[in-house]
Design a protein around this motif. Sequence first.
Motif, PDB file in Angstrom:
ATOM      1  N   ALA A 163       0.790  -1.259   0.041  1.00  0.00           N
ATOM      2  CA  ALA A 163       0.035  -0.023  -0.036  1.00  0.00           C
ATOM      3  C   ALA A 163       0.763   1.144  -0.120  1.00  0.00           C
ATOM      4  N   ALA A 164       1.939   1.377   0.838  1.00  0.00           N
ATOM      5  CA  ALA A 164       2.838   2.307   0.824  1.00  0.00           C
ATOM      6  C   ALA A 164       3.414   2.541  -0.524  1.00  0.00           C
ATOM      7  N   ILE A 165       3.843   1.619  -1.128  1.00  0.00           N
ATOM      8  CA  ILE A 165       4.424   1.574  -2.593  1.00  0.00           C
ATOM      9  C   ILE A 165       3.447   2.251  -3.469  1.00  0.00           C
ATOM     10  N   PHE A 166       2.180   1.613  -3.405  1.00  0.00           N
ATOM     11  CA  PHE A 166       1.363   2.159  -4.262  1.00  0.00           C
ATOM     12  C   PHE A 166       0.919   3.714  -4.381  1.00  0.00           C
ATOM     13  N   ASN A 167       0.812   3.997  -3.186  1.00  0.00           N
ATOM     14  CA  ASN A 167       0.510   5.374  -2.884  1.00  0.00           C
ATOM     15  C   ASN A 167       1.811   6.322  -3.420  1.00  0.00           C
ATOM     16  N   ALA A 168       2.986   5.871  -2.986  1.00  0.00           N
ATOM     17  CA  ALA A 168       4.172   6.636  -3.550  1.00  0.00           C
ATOM     18  C   ALA A 168       4.136   6.901  -4.929  1.00  0.00           C
ATOM     19  N   LEU A 169       3.623   5.723  -5.834  1.00  0.00           N
ATOM     20  CA  LEU A 169       3.907   5.726  -7.112  1.00  0.00           C
ATOM     21  C   LEU A 169       2.535   6.316  -7.891  1.00  0.00           C
ATOM     22  N   ILE A 210      13.000   5.538  -8.113  1.00  0.00           N
ATOM     23  CA  ILE A 210      13.592   6.385  -6.892  1.00  0.00           C
ATOM     24  C   ILE A 210      13.290   5.576  -5.607  1.00  0.00           C
ATOM     25  N   TYR A 211      12.093   5.070  -5.632  1.00  0.00           N
ATOM     26  CA  TYR A 211      11.556   4.326  -4.363  1.00  0.00           C
ATOM     27  C   TYR A 211      12.158   3.036  -3.969  1.00  0.00           C
ATOM     28  N   SER A 212      12.580   2.511  -4.984  1.00  0.00           N
ATOM     29  CA  SER A 212      13.231   1.222  -5.038  1.00  0.00           C
ATOM     30  C   SER A 212      14.652   1.384  -4.622  1.00  0.00           C
ATOM     31  N   SER A 213      15.371   2.163  -5.200  1.00  0.00           N
ATOM     32  CA  SER A 213      16.642   2.561  -4.953  1.00  0.00           C
ATOM     33  C   SER A 213      16.815   3.016  -3.275  1.00  0.00           C
ATOM     34  N   GLY A 214      15.775   3.590  -2.894  1.00  0.00           N
ATOM     35  CA  GLY A 214      15.858   4.138  -1.427  1.00  0.00           C
ATOM     36  C   GLY A 214      15.589   3.066  -0.371  1.00  0.00           C
ATOM     37  N   THR A 215      14.769   2.002  -0.930  1.00  0.00           N
ATOM     38  CA  THR A 215      14.214   1.192   0.099  1.00  0.00           C
ATOM     39  C   THR A 215      14.750  -0.266  -0.103  1.00  0.00           C
ATOM     40  N   PHE A 216      15.369  -0.644  -1.425  1.00  0.00           N
ATOM     41  CA  PHE A 216      15.873  -1.816  -1.931  1.00  0.00           C
ATOM     42  C   PHE A 216      15.070  -2.815  -1.932  1.00  0.00           C
ATOM     43  N   LEU A 217      13.508  -2.405  -2.234  1.00  0.00           N
ATOM     44  CA  LEU A 217      12.291  -3.331  -2.525  1.00  0.00           C
ATOM     45  C   LEU A 217      12.058  -3.316  -3.902  1.00  0.00           C
ATOM     46  N   PHE A 218      13.154  -3.793  -4.491  1.00  0.00           N
ATOM     47  CA  PHE A 218      13.006  -3.793  -6.206  1.00  0.00           C
ATOM     48  C   PHE A 218      11.897  -4.439  -6.445  1.00  0.00           C
ATOM     49  N   PHE A 219      11.941  -6.055  -6.120  1.00  0.00           N
ATOM     50  CA  PHE A 219      10.645  -6.760  -6.615  1.00  0.00           C
ATOM     51  C   PHE A 219       9.239  -6.313  -6.211  1.00  0.00           C
ATOM     52  N   GLU A 220       8.845  -5.876  -4.992  1.00  0.00           N
ATOM     53  CA  GLU A 220       7.810  -5.384  -4.649  1.00  0.00           C
ATOM     54  C   GLU A 220       7.564  -4.076  -5.381  1.00  0.00           C
ATOM     55  N   THR A 221       8.467  -3.003  -5.578  1.00  0.00           N
ATOM     56  CA  THR A 221       8.256  -1.840  -6.432  1.00  0.00           C
ATOM     57  C   THR A 221       8.005  -2.146  -7.709  1.00  0.00           C
ATOM     58  N   TYR A 222       8.745  -2.713  -8.409  1.00  0.00           N
ATOM     59  CA  TYR A 222       8.442  -3.096 -10.120  1.00  0.00           C
ATOM     60  C   TYR A 222       7.370  -3.993 -10.421  1.00  0.00           C
ATOM     61  N   THR A 223       6.743  -4.850  -9.158  1.00  0.00           N
ATOM     62  CA  THR A 223       5.672  -5.450  -9.335  1.00  0.00           C
ATOM     63  C   THR A 223       4.438  -4.546  -9.477  1.00  0.00           C
ATOM     64  N   VAL A 224       4.622  -3.349  -8.498  1.00  0.00           N
ATOM     65  CA  VAL A 224       3.317  -2.406  -8.398  1.00  0.00           C
ATOM     66  C   VAL A 224       3.363  -1.708  -9.673  1.00  0.00           C
ATOM     67  N   VAL A 225       4.469  -1.192 -10.109  1.00  0.00           N
ATOM     68  CA  VAL A 225       4.905  -0.490 -11.516  1.00  0.00           C
ATOM     69  C   VAL A 225       4.028  -1.204 -12.579  1.00  0.00           C
ATOM     70  N   ALA A 226       4.463  -2.502 -12.673  1.00  0.00           N
ATOM     71  CA  ALA A 226       3.820  -3.354 -13.730  1.00  0.00           C
ATOM     72  C   ALA A 226       2.261  -3.447 -13.638  1.00  0.00           C
ATOM     73  N   TYR A 227       1.746  -3.519 -12.189  1.00  0.00           N
ATOM     74  CA  TYR A 227       0.366  -3.669 -12.156  1.00  0.00           C
ATOM     75  C   TYR A 227      -0.196  -2.317 -12.739  1.00  0.00           C
ATOM     76  N   ILE A 228       0.320  -1.120 -12.199  1.00  0.00           N
ATOM     77  CA  ILE A 228      -0.299   0.162 -12.693  1.00  0.00           C
ATOM     78  C   ILE A 228      -0.423   0.148 -14.177  1.00  0.00           C
ATOM     79  N   TYR A 229       0.729  -0.336 -14.832  1.00  0.00           N
ATOM     80  CA  TYR A 229       0.679   0.065 -16.289  1.00  0.00           C
ATOM     81  C   TYR A 229      -0.450  -1.041 -16.899  1.00  0.00           C
ATOM     82  N   LEU A 230      -0.510  -2.308 -16.247  1.00  0.00           N
ATOM     83  CA  LEU A 230      -1.348  -3.159 -16.714  1.00  0.00           C
ATOM     84  C   LEU A 230      -2.939  -2.691 -16.534  1.00  0.00           C
TER      85      LEU A 230
END
Length: 278
Positions: free
Chosen positions: A42-48, A232-252
């Motif tokens: 939820a925090a990732i989605f709100n940030a993106l 930016i978010y993934s480089s600061g939190t190192f949550l690469f899997f979670e962040t880019y999963t949400v990125v893909a979800y938004i684009y889809l």
Amino acid sequence: MPAPVTARPALAALSAVPWWLVAAVLLAVAFGLAIAADEGYAAIFNALSAGIGTTLFVTVVAFLMAALLGLAVAGAMLSGRRIVREAATFYVEIVRGIPVLVLLFYMAFVAAPALVAAWNVVTQPLQAAGLLAPAGVRDFDLLWRAVVALVISYSAFLAEIFRAGIQAVDRGQVEAAKALGLTRVQVFRLVVFPQAIRTVLPPLGNDFVAMIKDSSLVSVLGVQDVTQLGKIYSSGTFLFFETYTVVAYIYLLMTVSLSLAVRALEKRLRRHEALRGG
């Protein structure tokens, strides 16, 4: 016991729904619930989500401008004057051979400074009189540099789509409209364009969806879209899997929704054409 007559249309409509669409909707709902239930997602989605507006703005503005430019170029490609036709074809062939990312870099770091320098030369008398301040490269916003690059790139592809759609219109109808006394503008507006748009709508919809995905390239210029915020978010939190999963979800969500909207518009146009034909 057979199903009631009133239920049969509903059952027929449900049976006509593609399985892939049902699977996609269920997956989207499941992941949406997972995001809502998990504080991290939820925090990732709100940030993106702050970048969704920028992504849609770049896509819509660039596509509309590219469509207008592409239509003009298509008209030039069909011109009776050879020099106009050859110039338009040259533009299309050259631009289509340049990758979008390369065009973005060229527009941002080569063309933009050159345009600003040319503007300063042209407005030198006004600047000397104190009526206008000199322009700097930074005054040309990176967002608009990206938009211009996408417009140039996609206008070449859309020009070919429009050209094919216009040429698909029966020549006899054009000649008949001219025989009735319609001007060239009236022939295009009343006869050619309404028929051509029905032909080119599916490829136009595909290119619009493609532009949503290609809009992610503006992140290389630092534009704060969904992809850039994810980086930016993934480089600061190192949550690469979670962040880019949400990125893909938004684009889809954006691409699938727009694809369904385009298909619905196509079906509506086909029904309208069938009713007119009937």
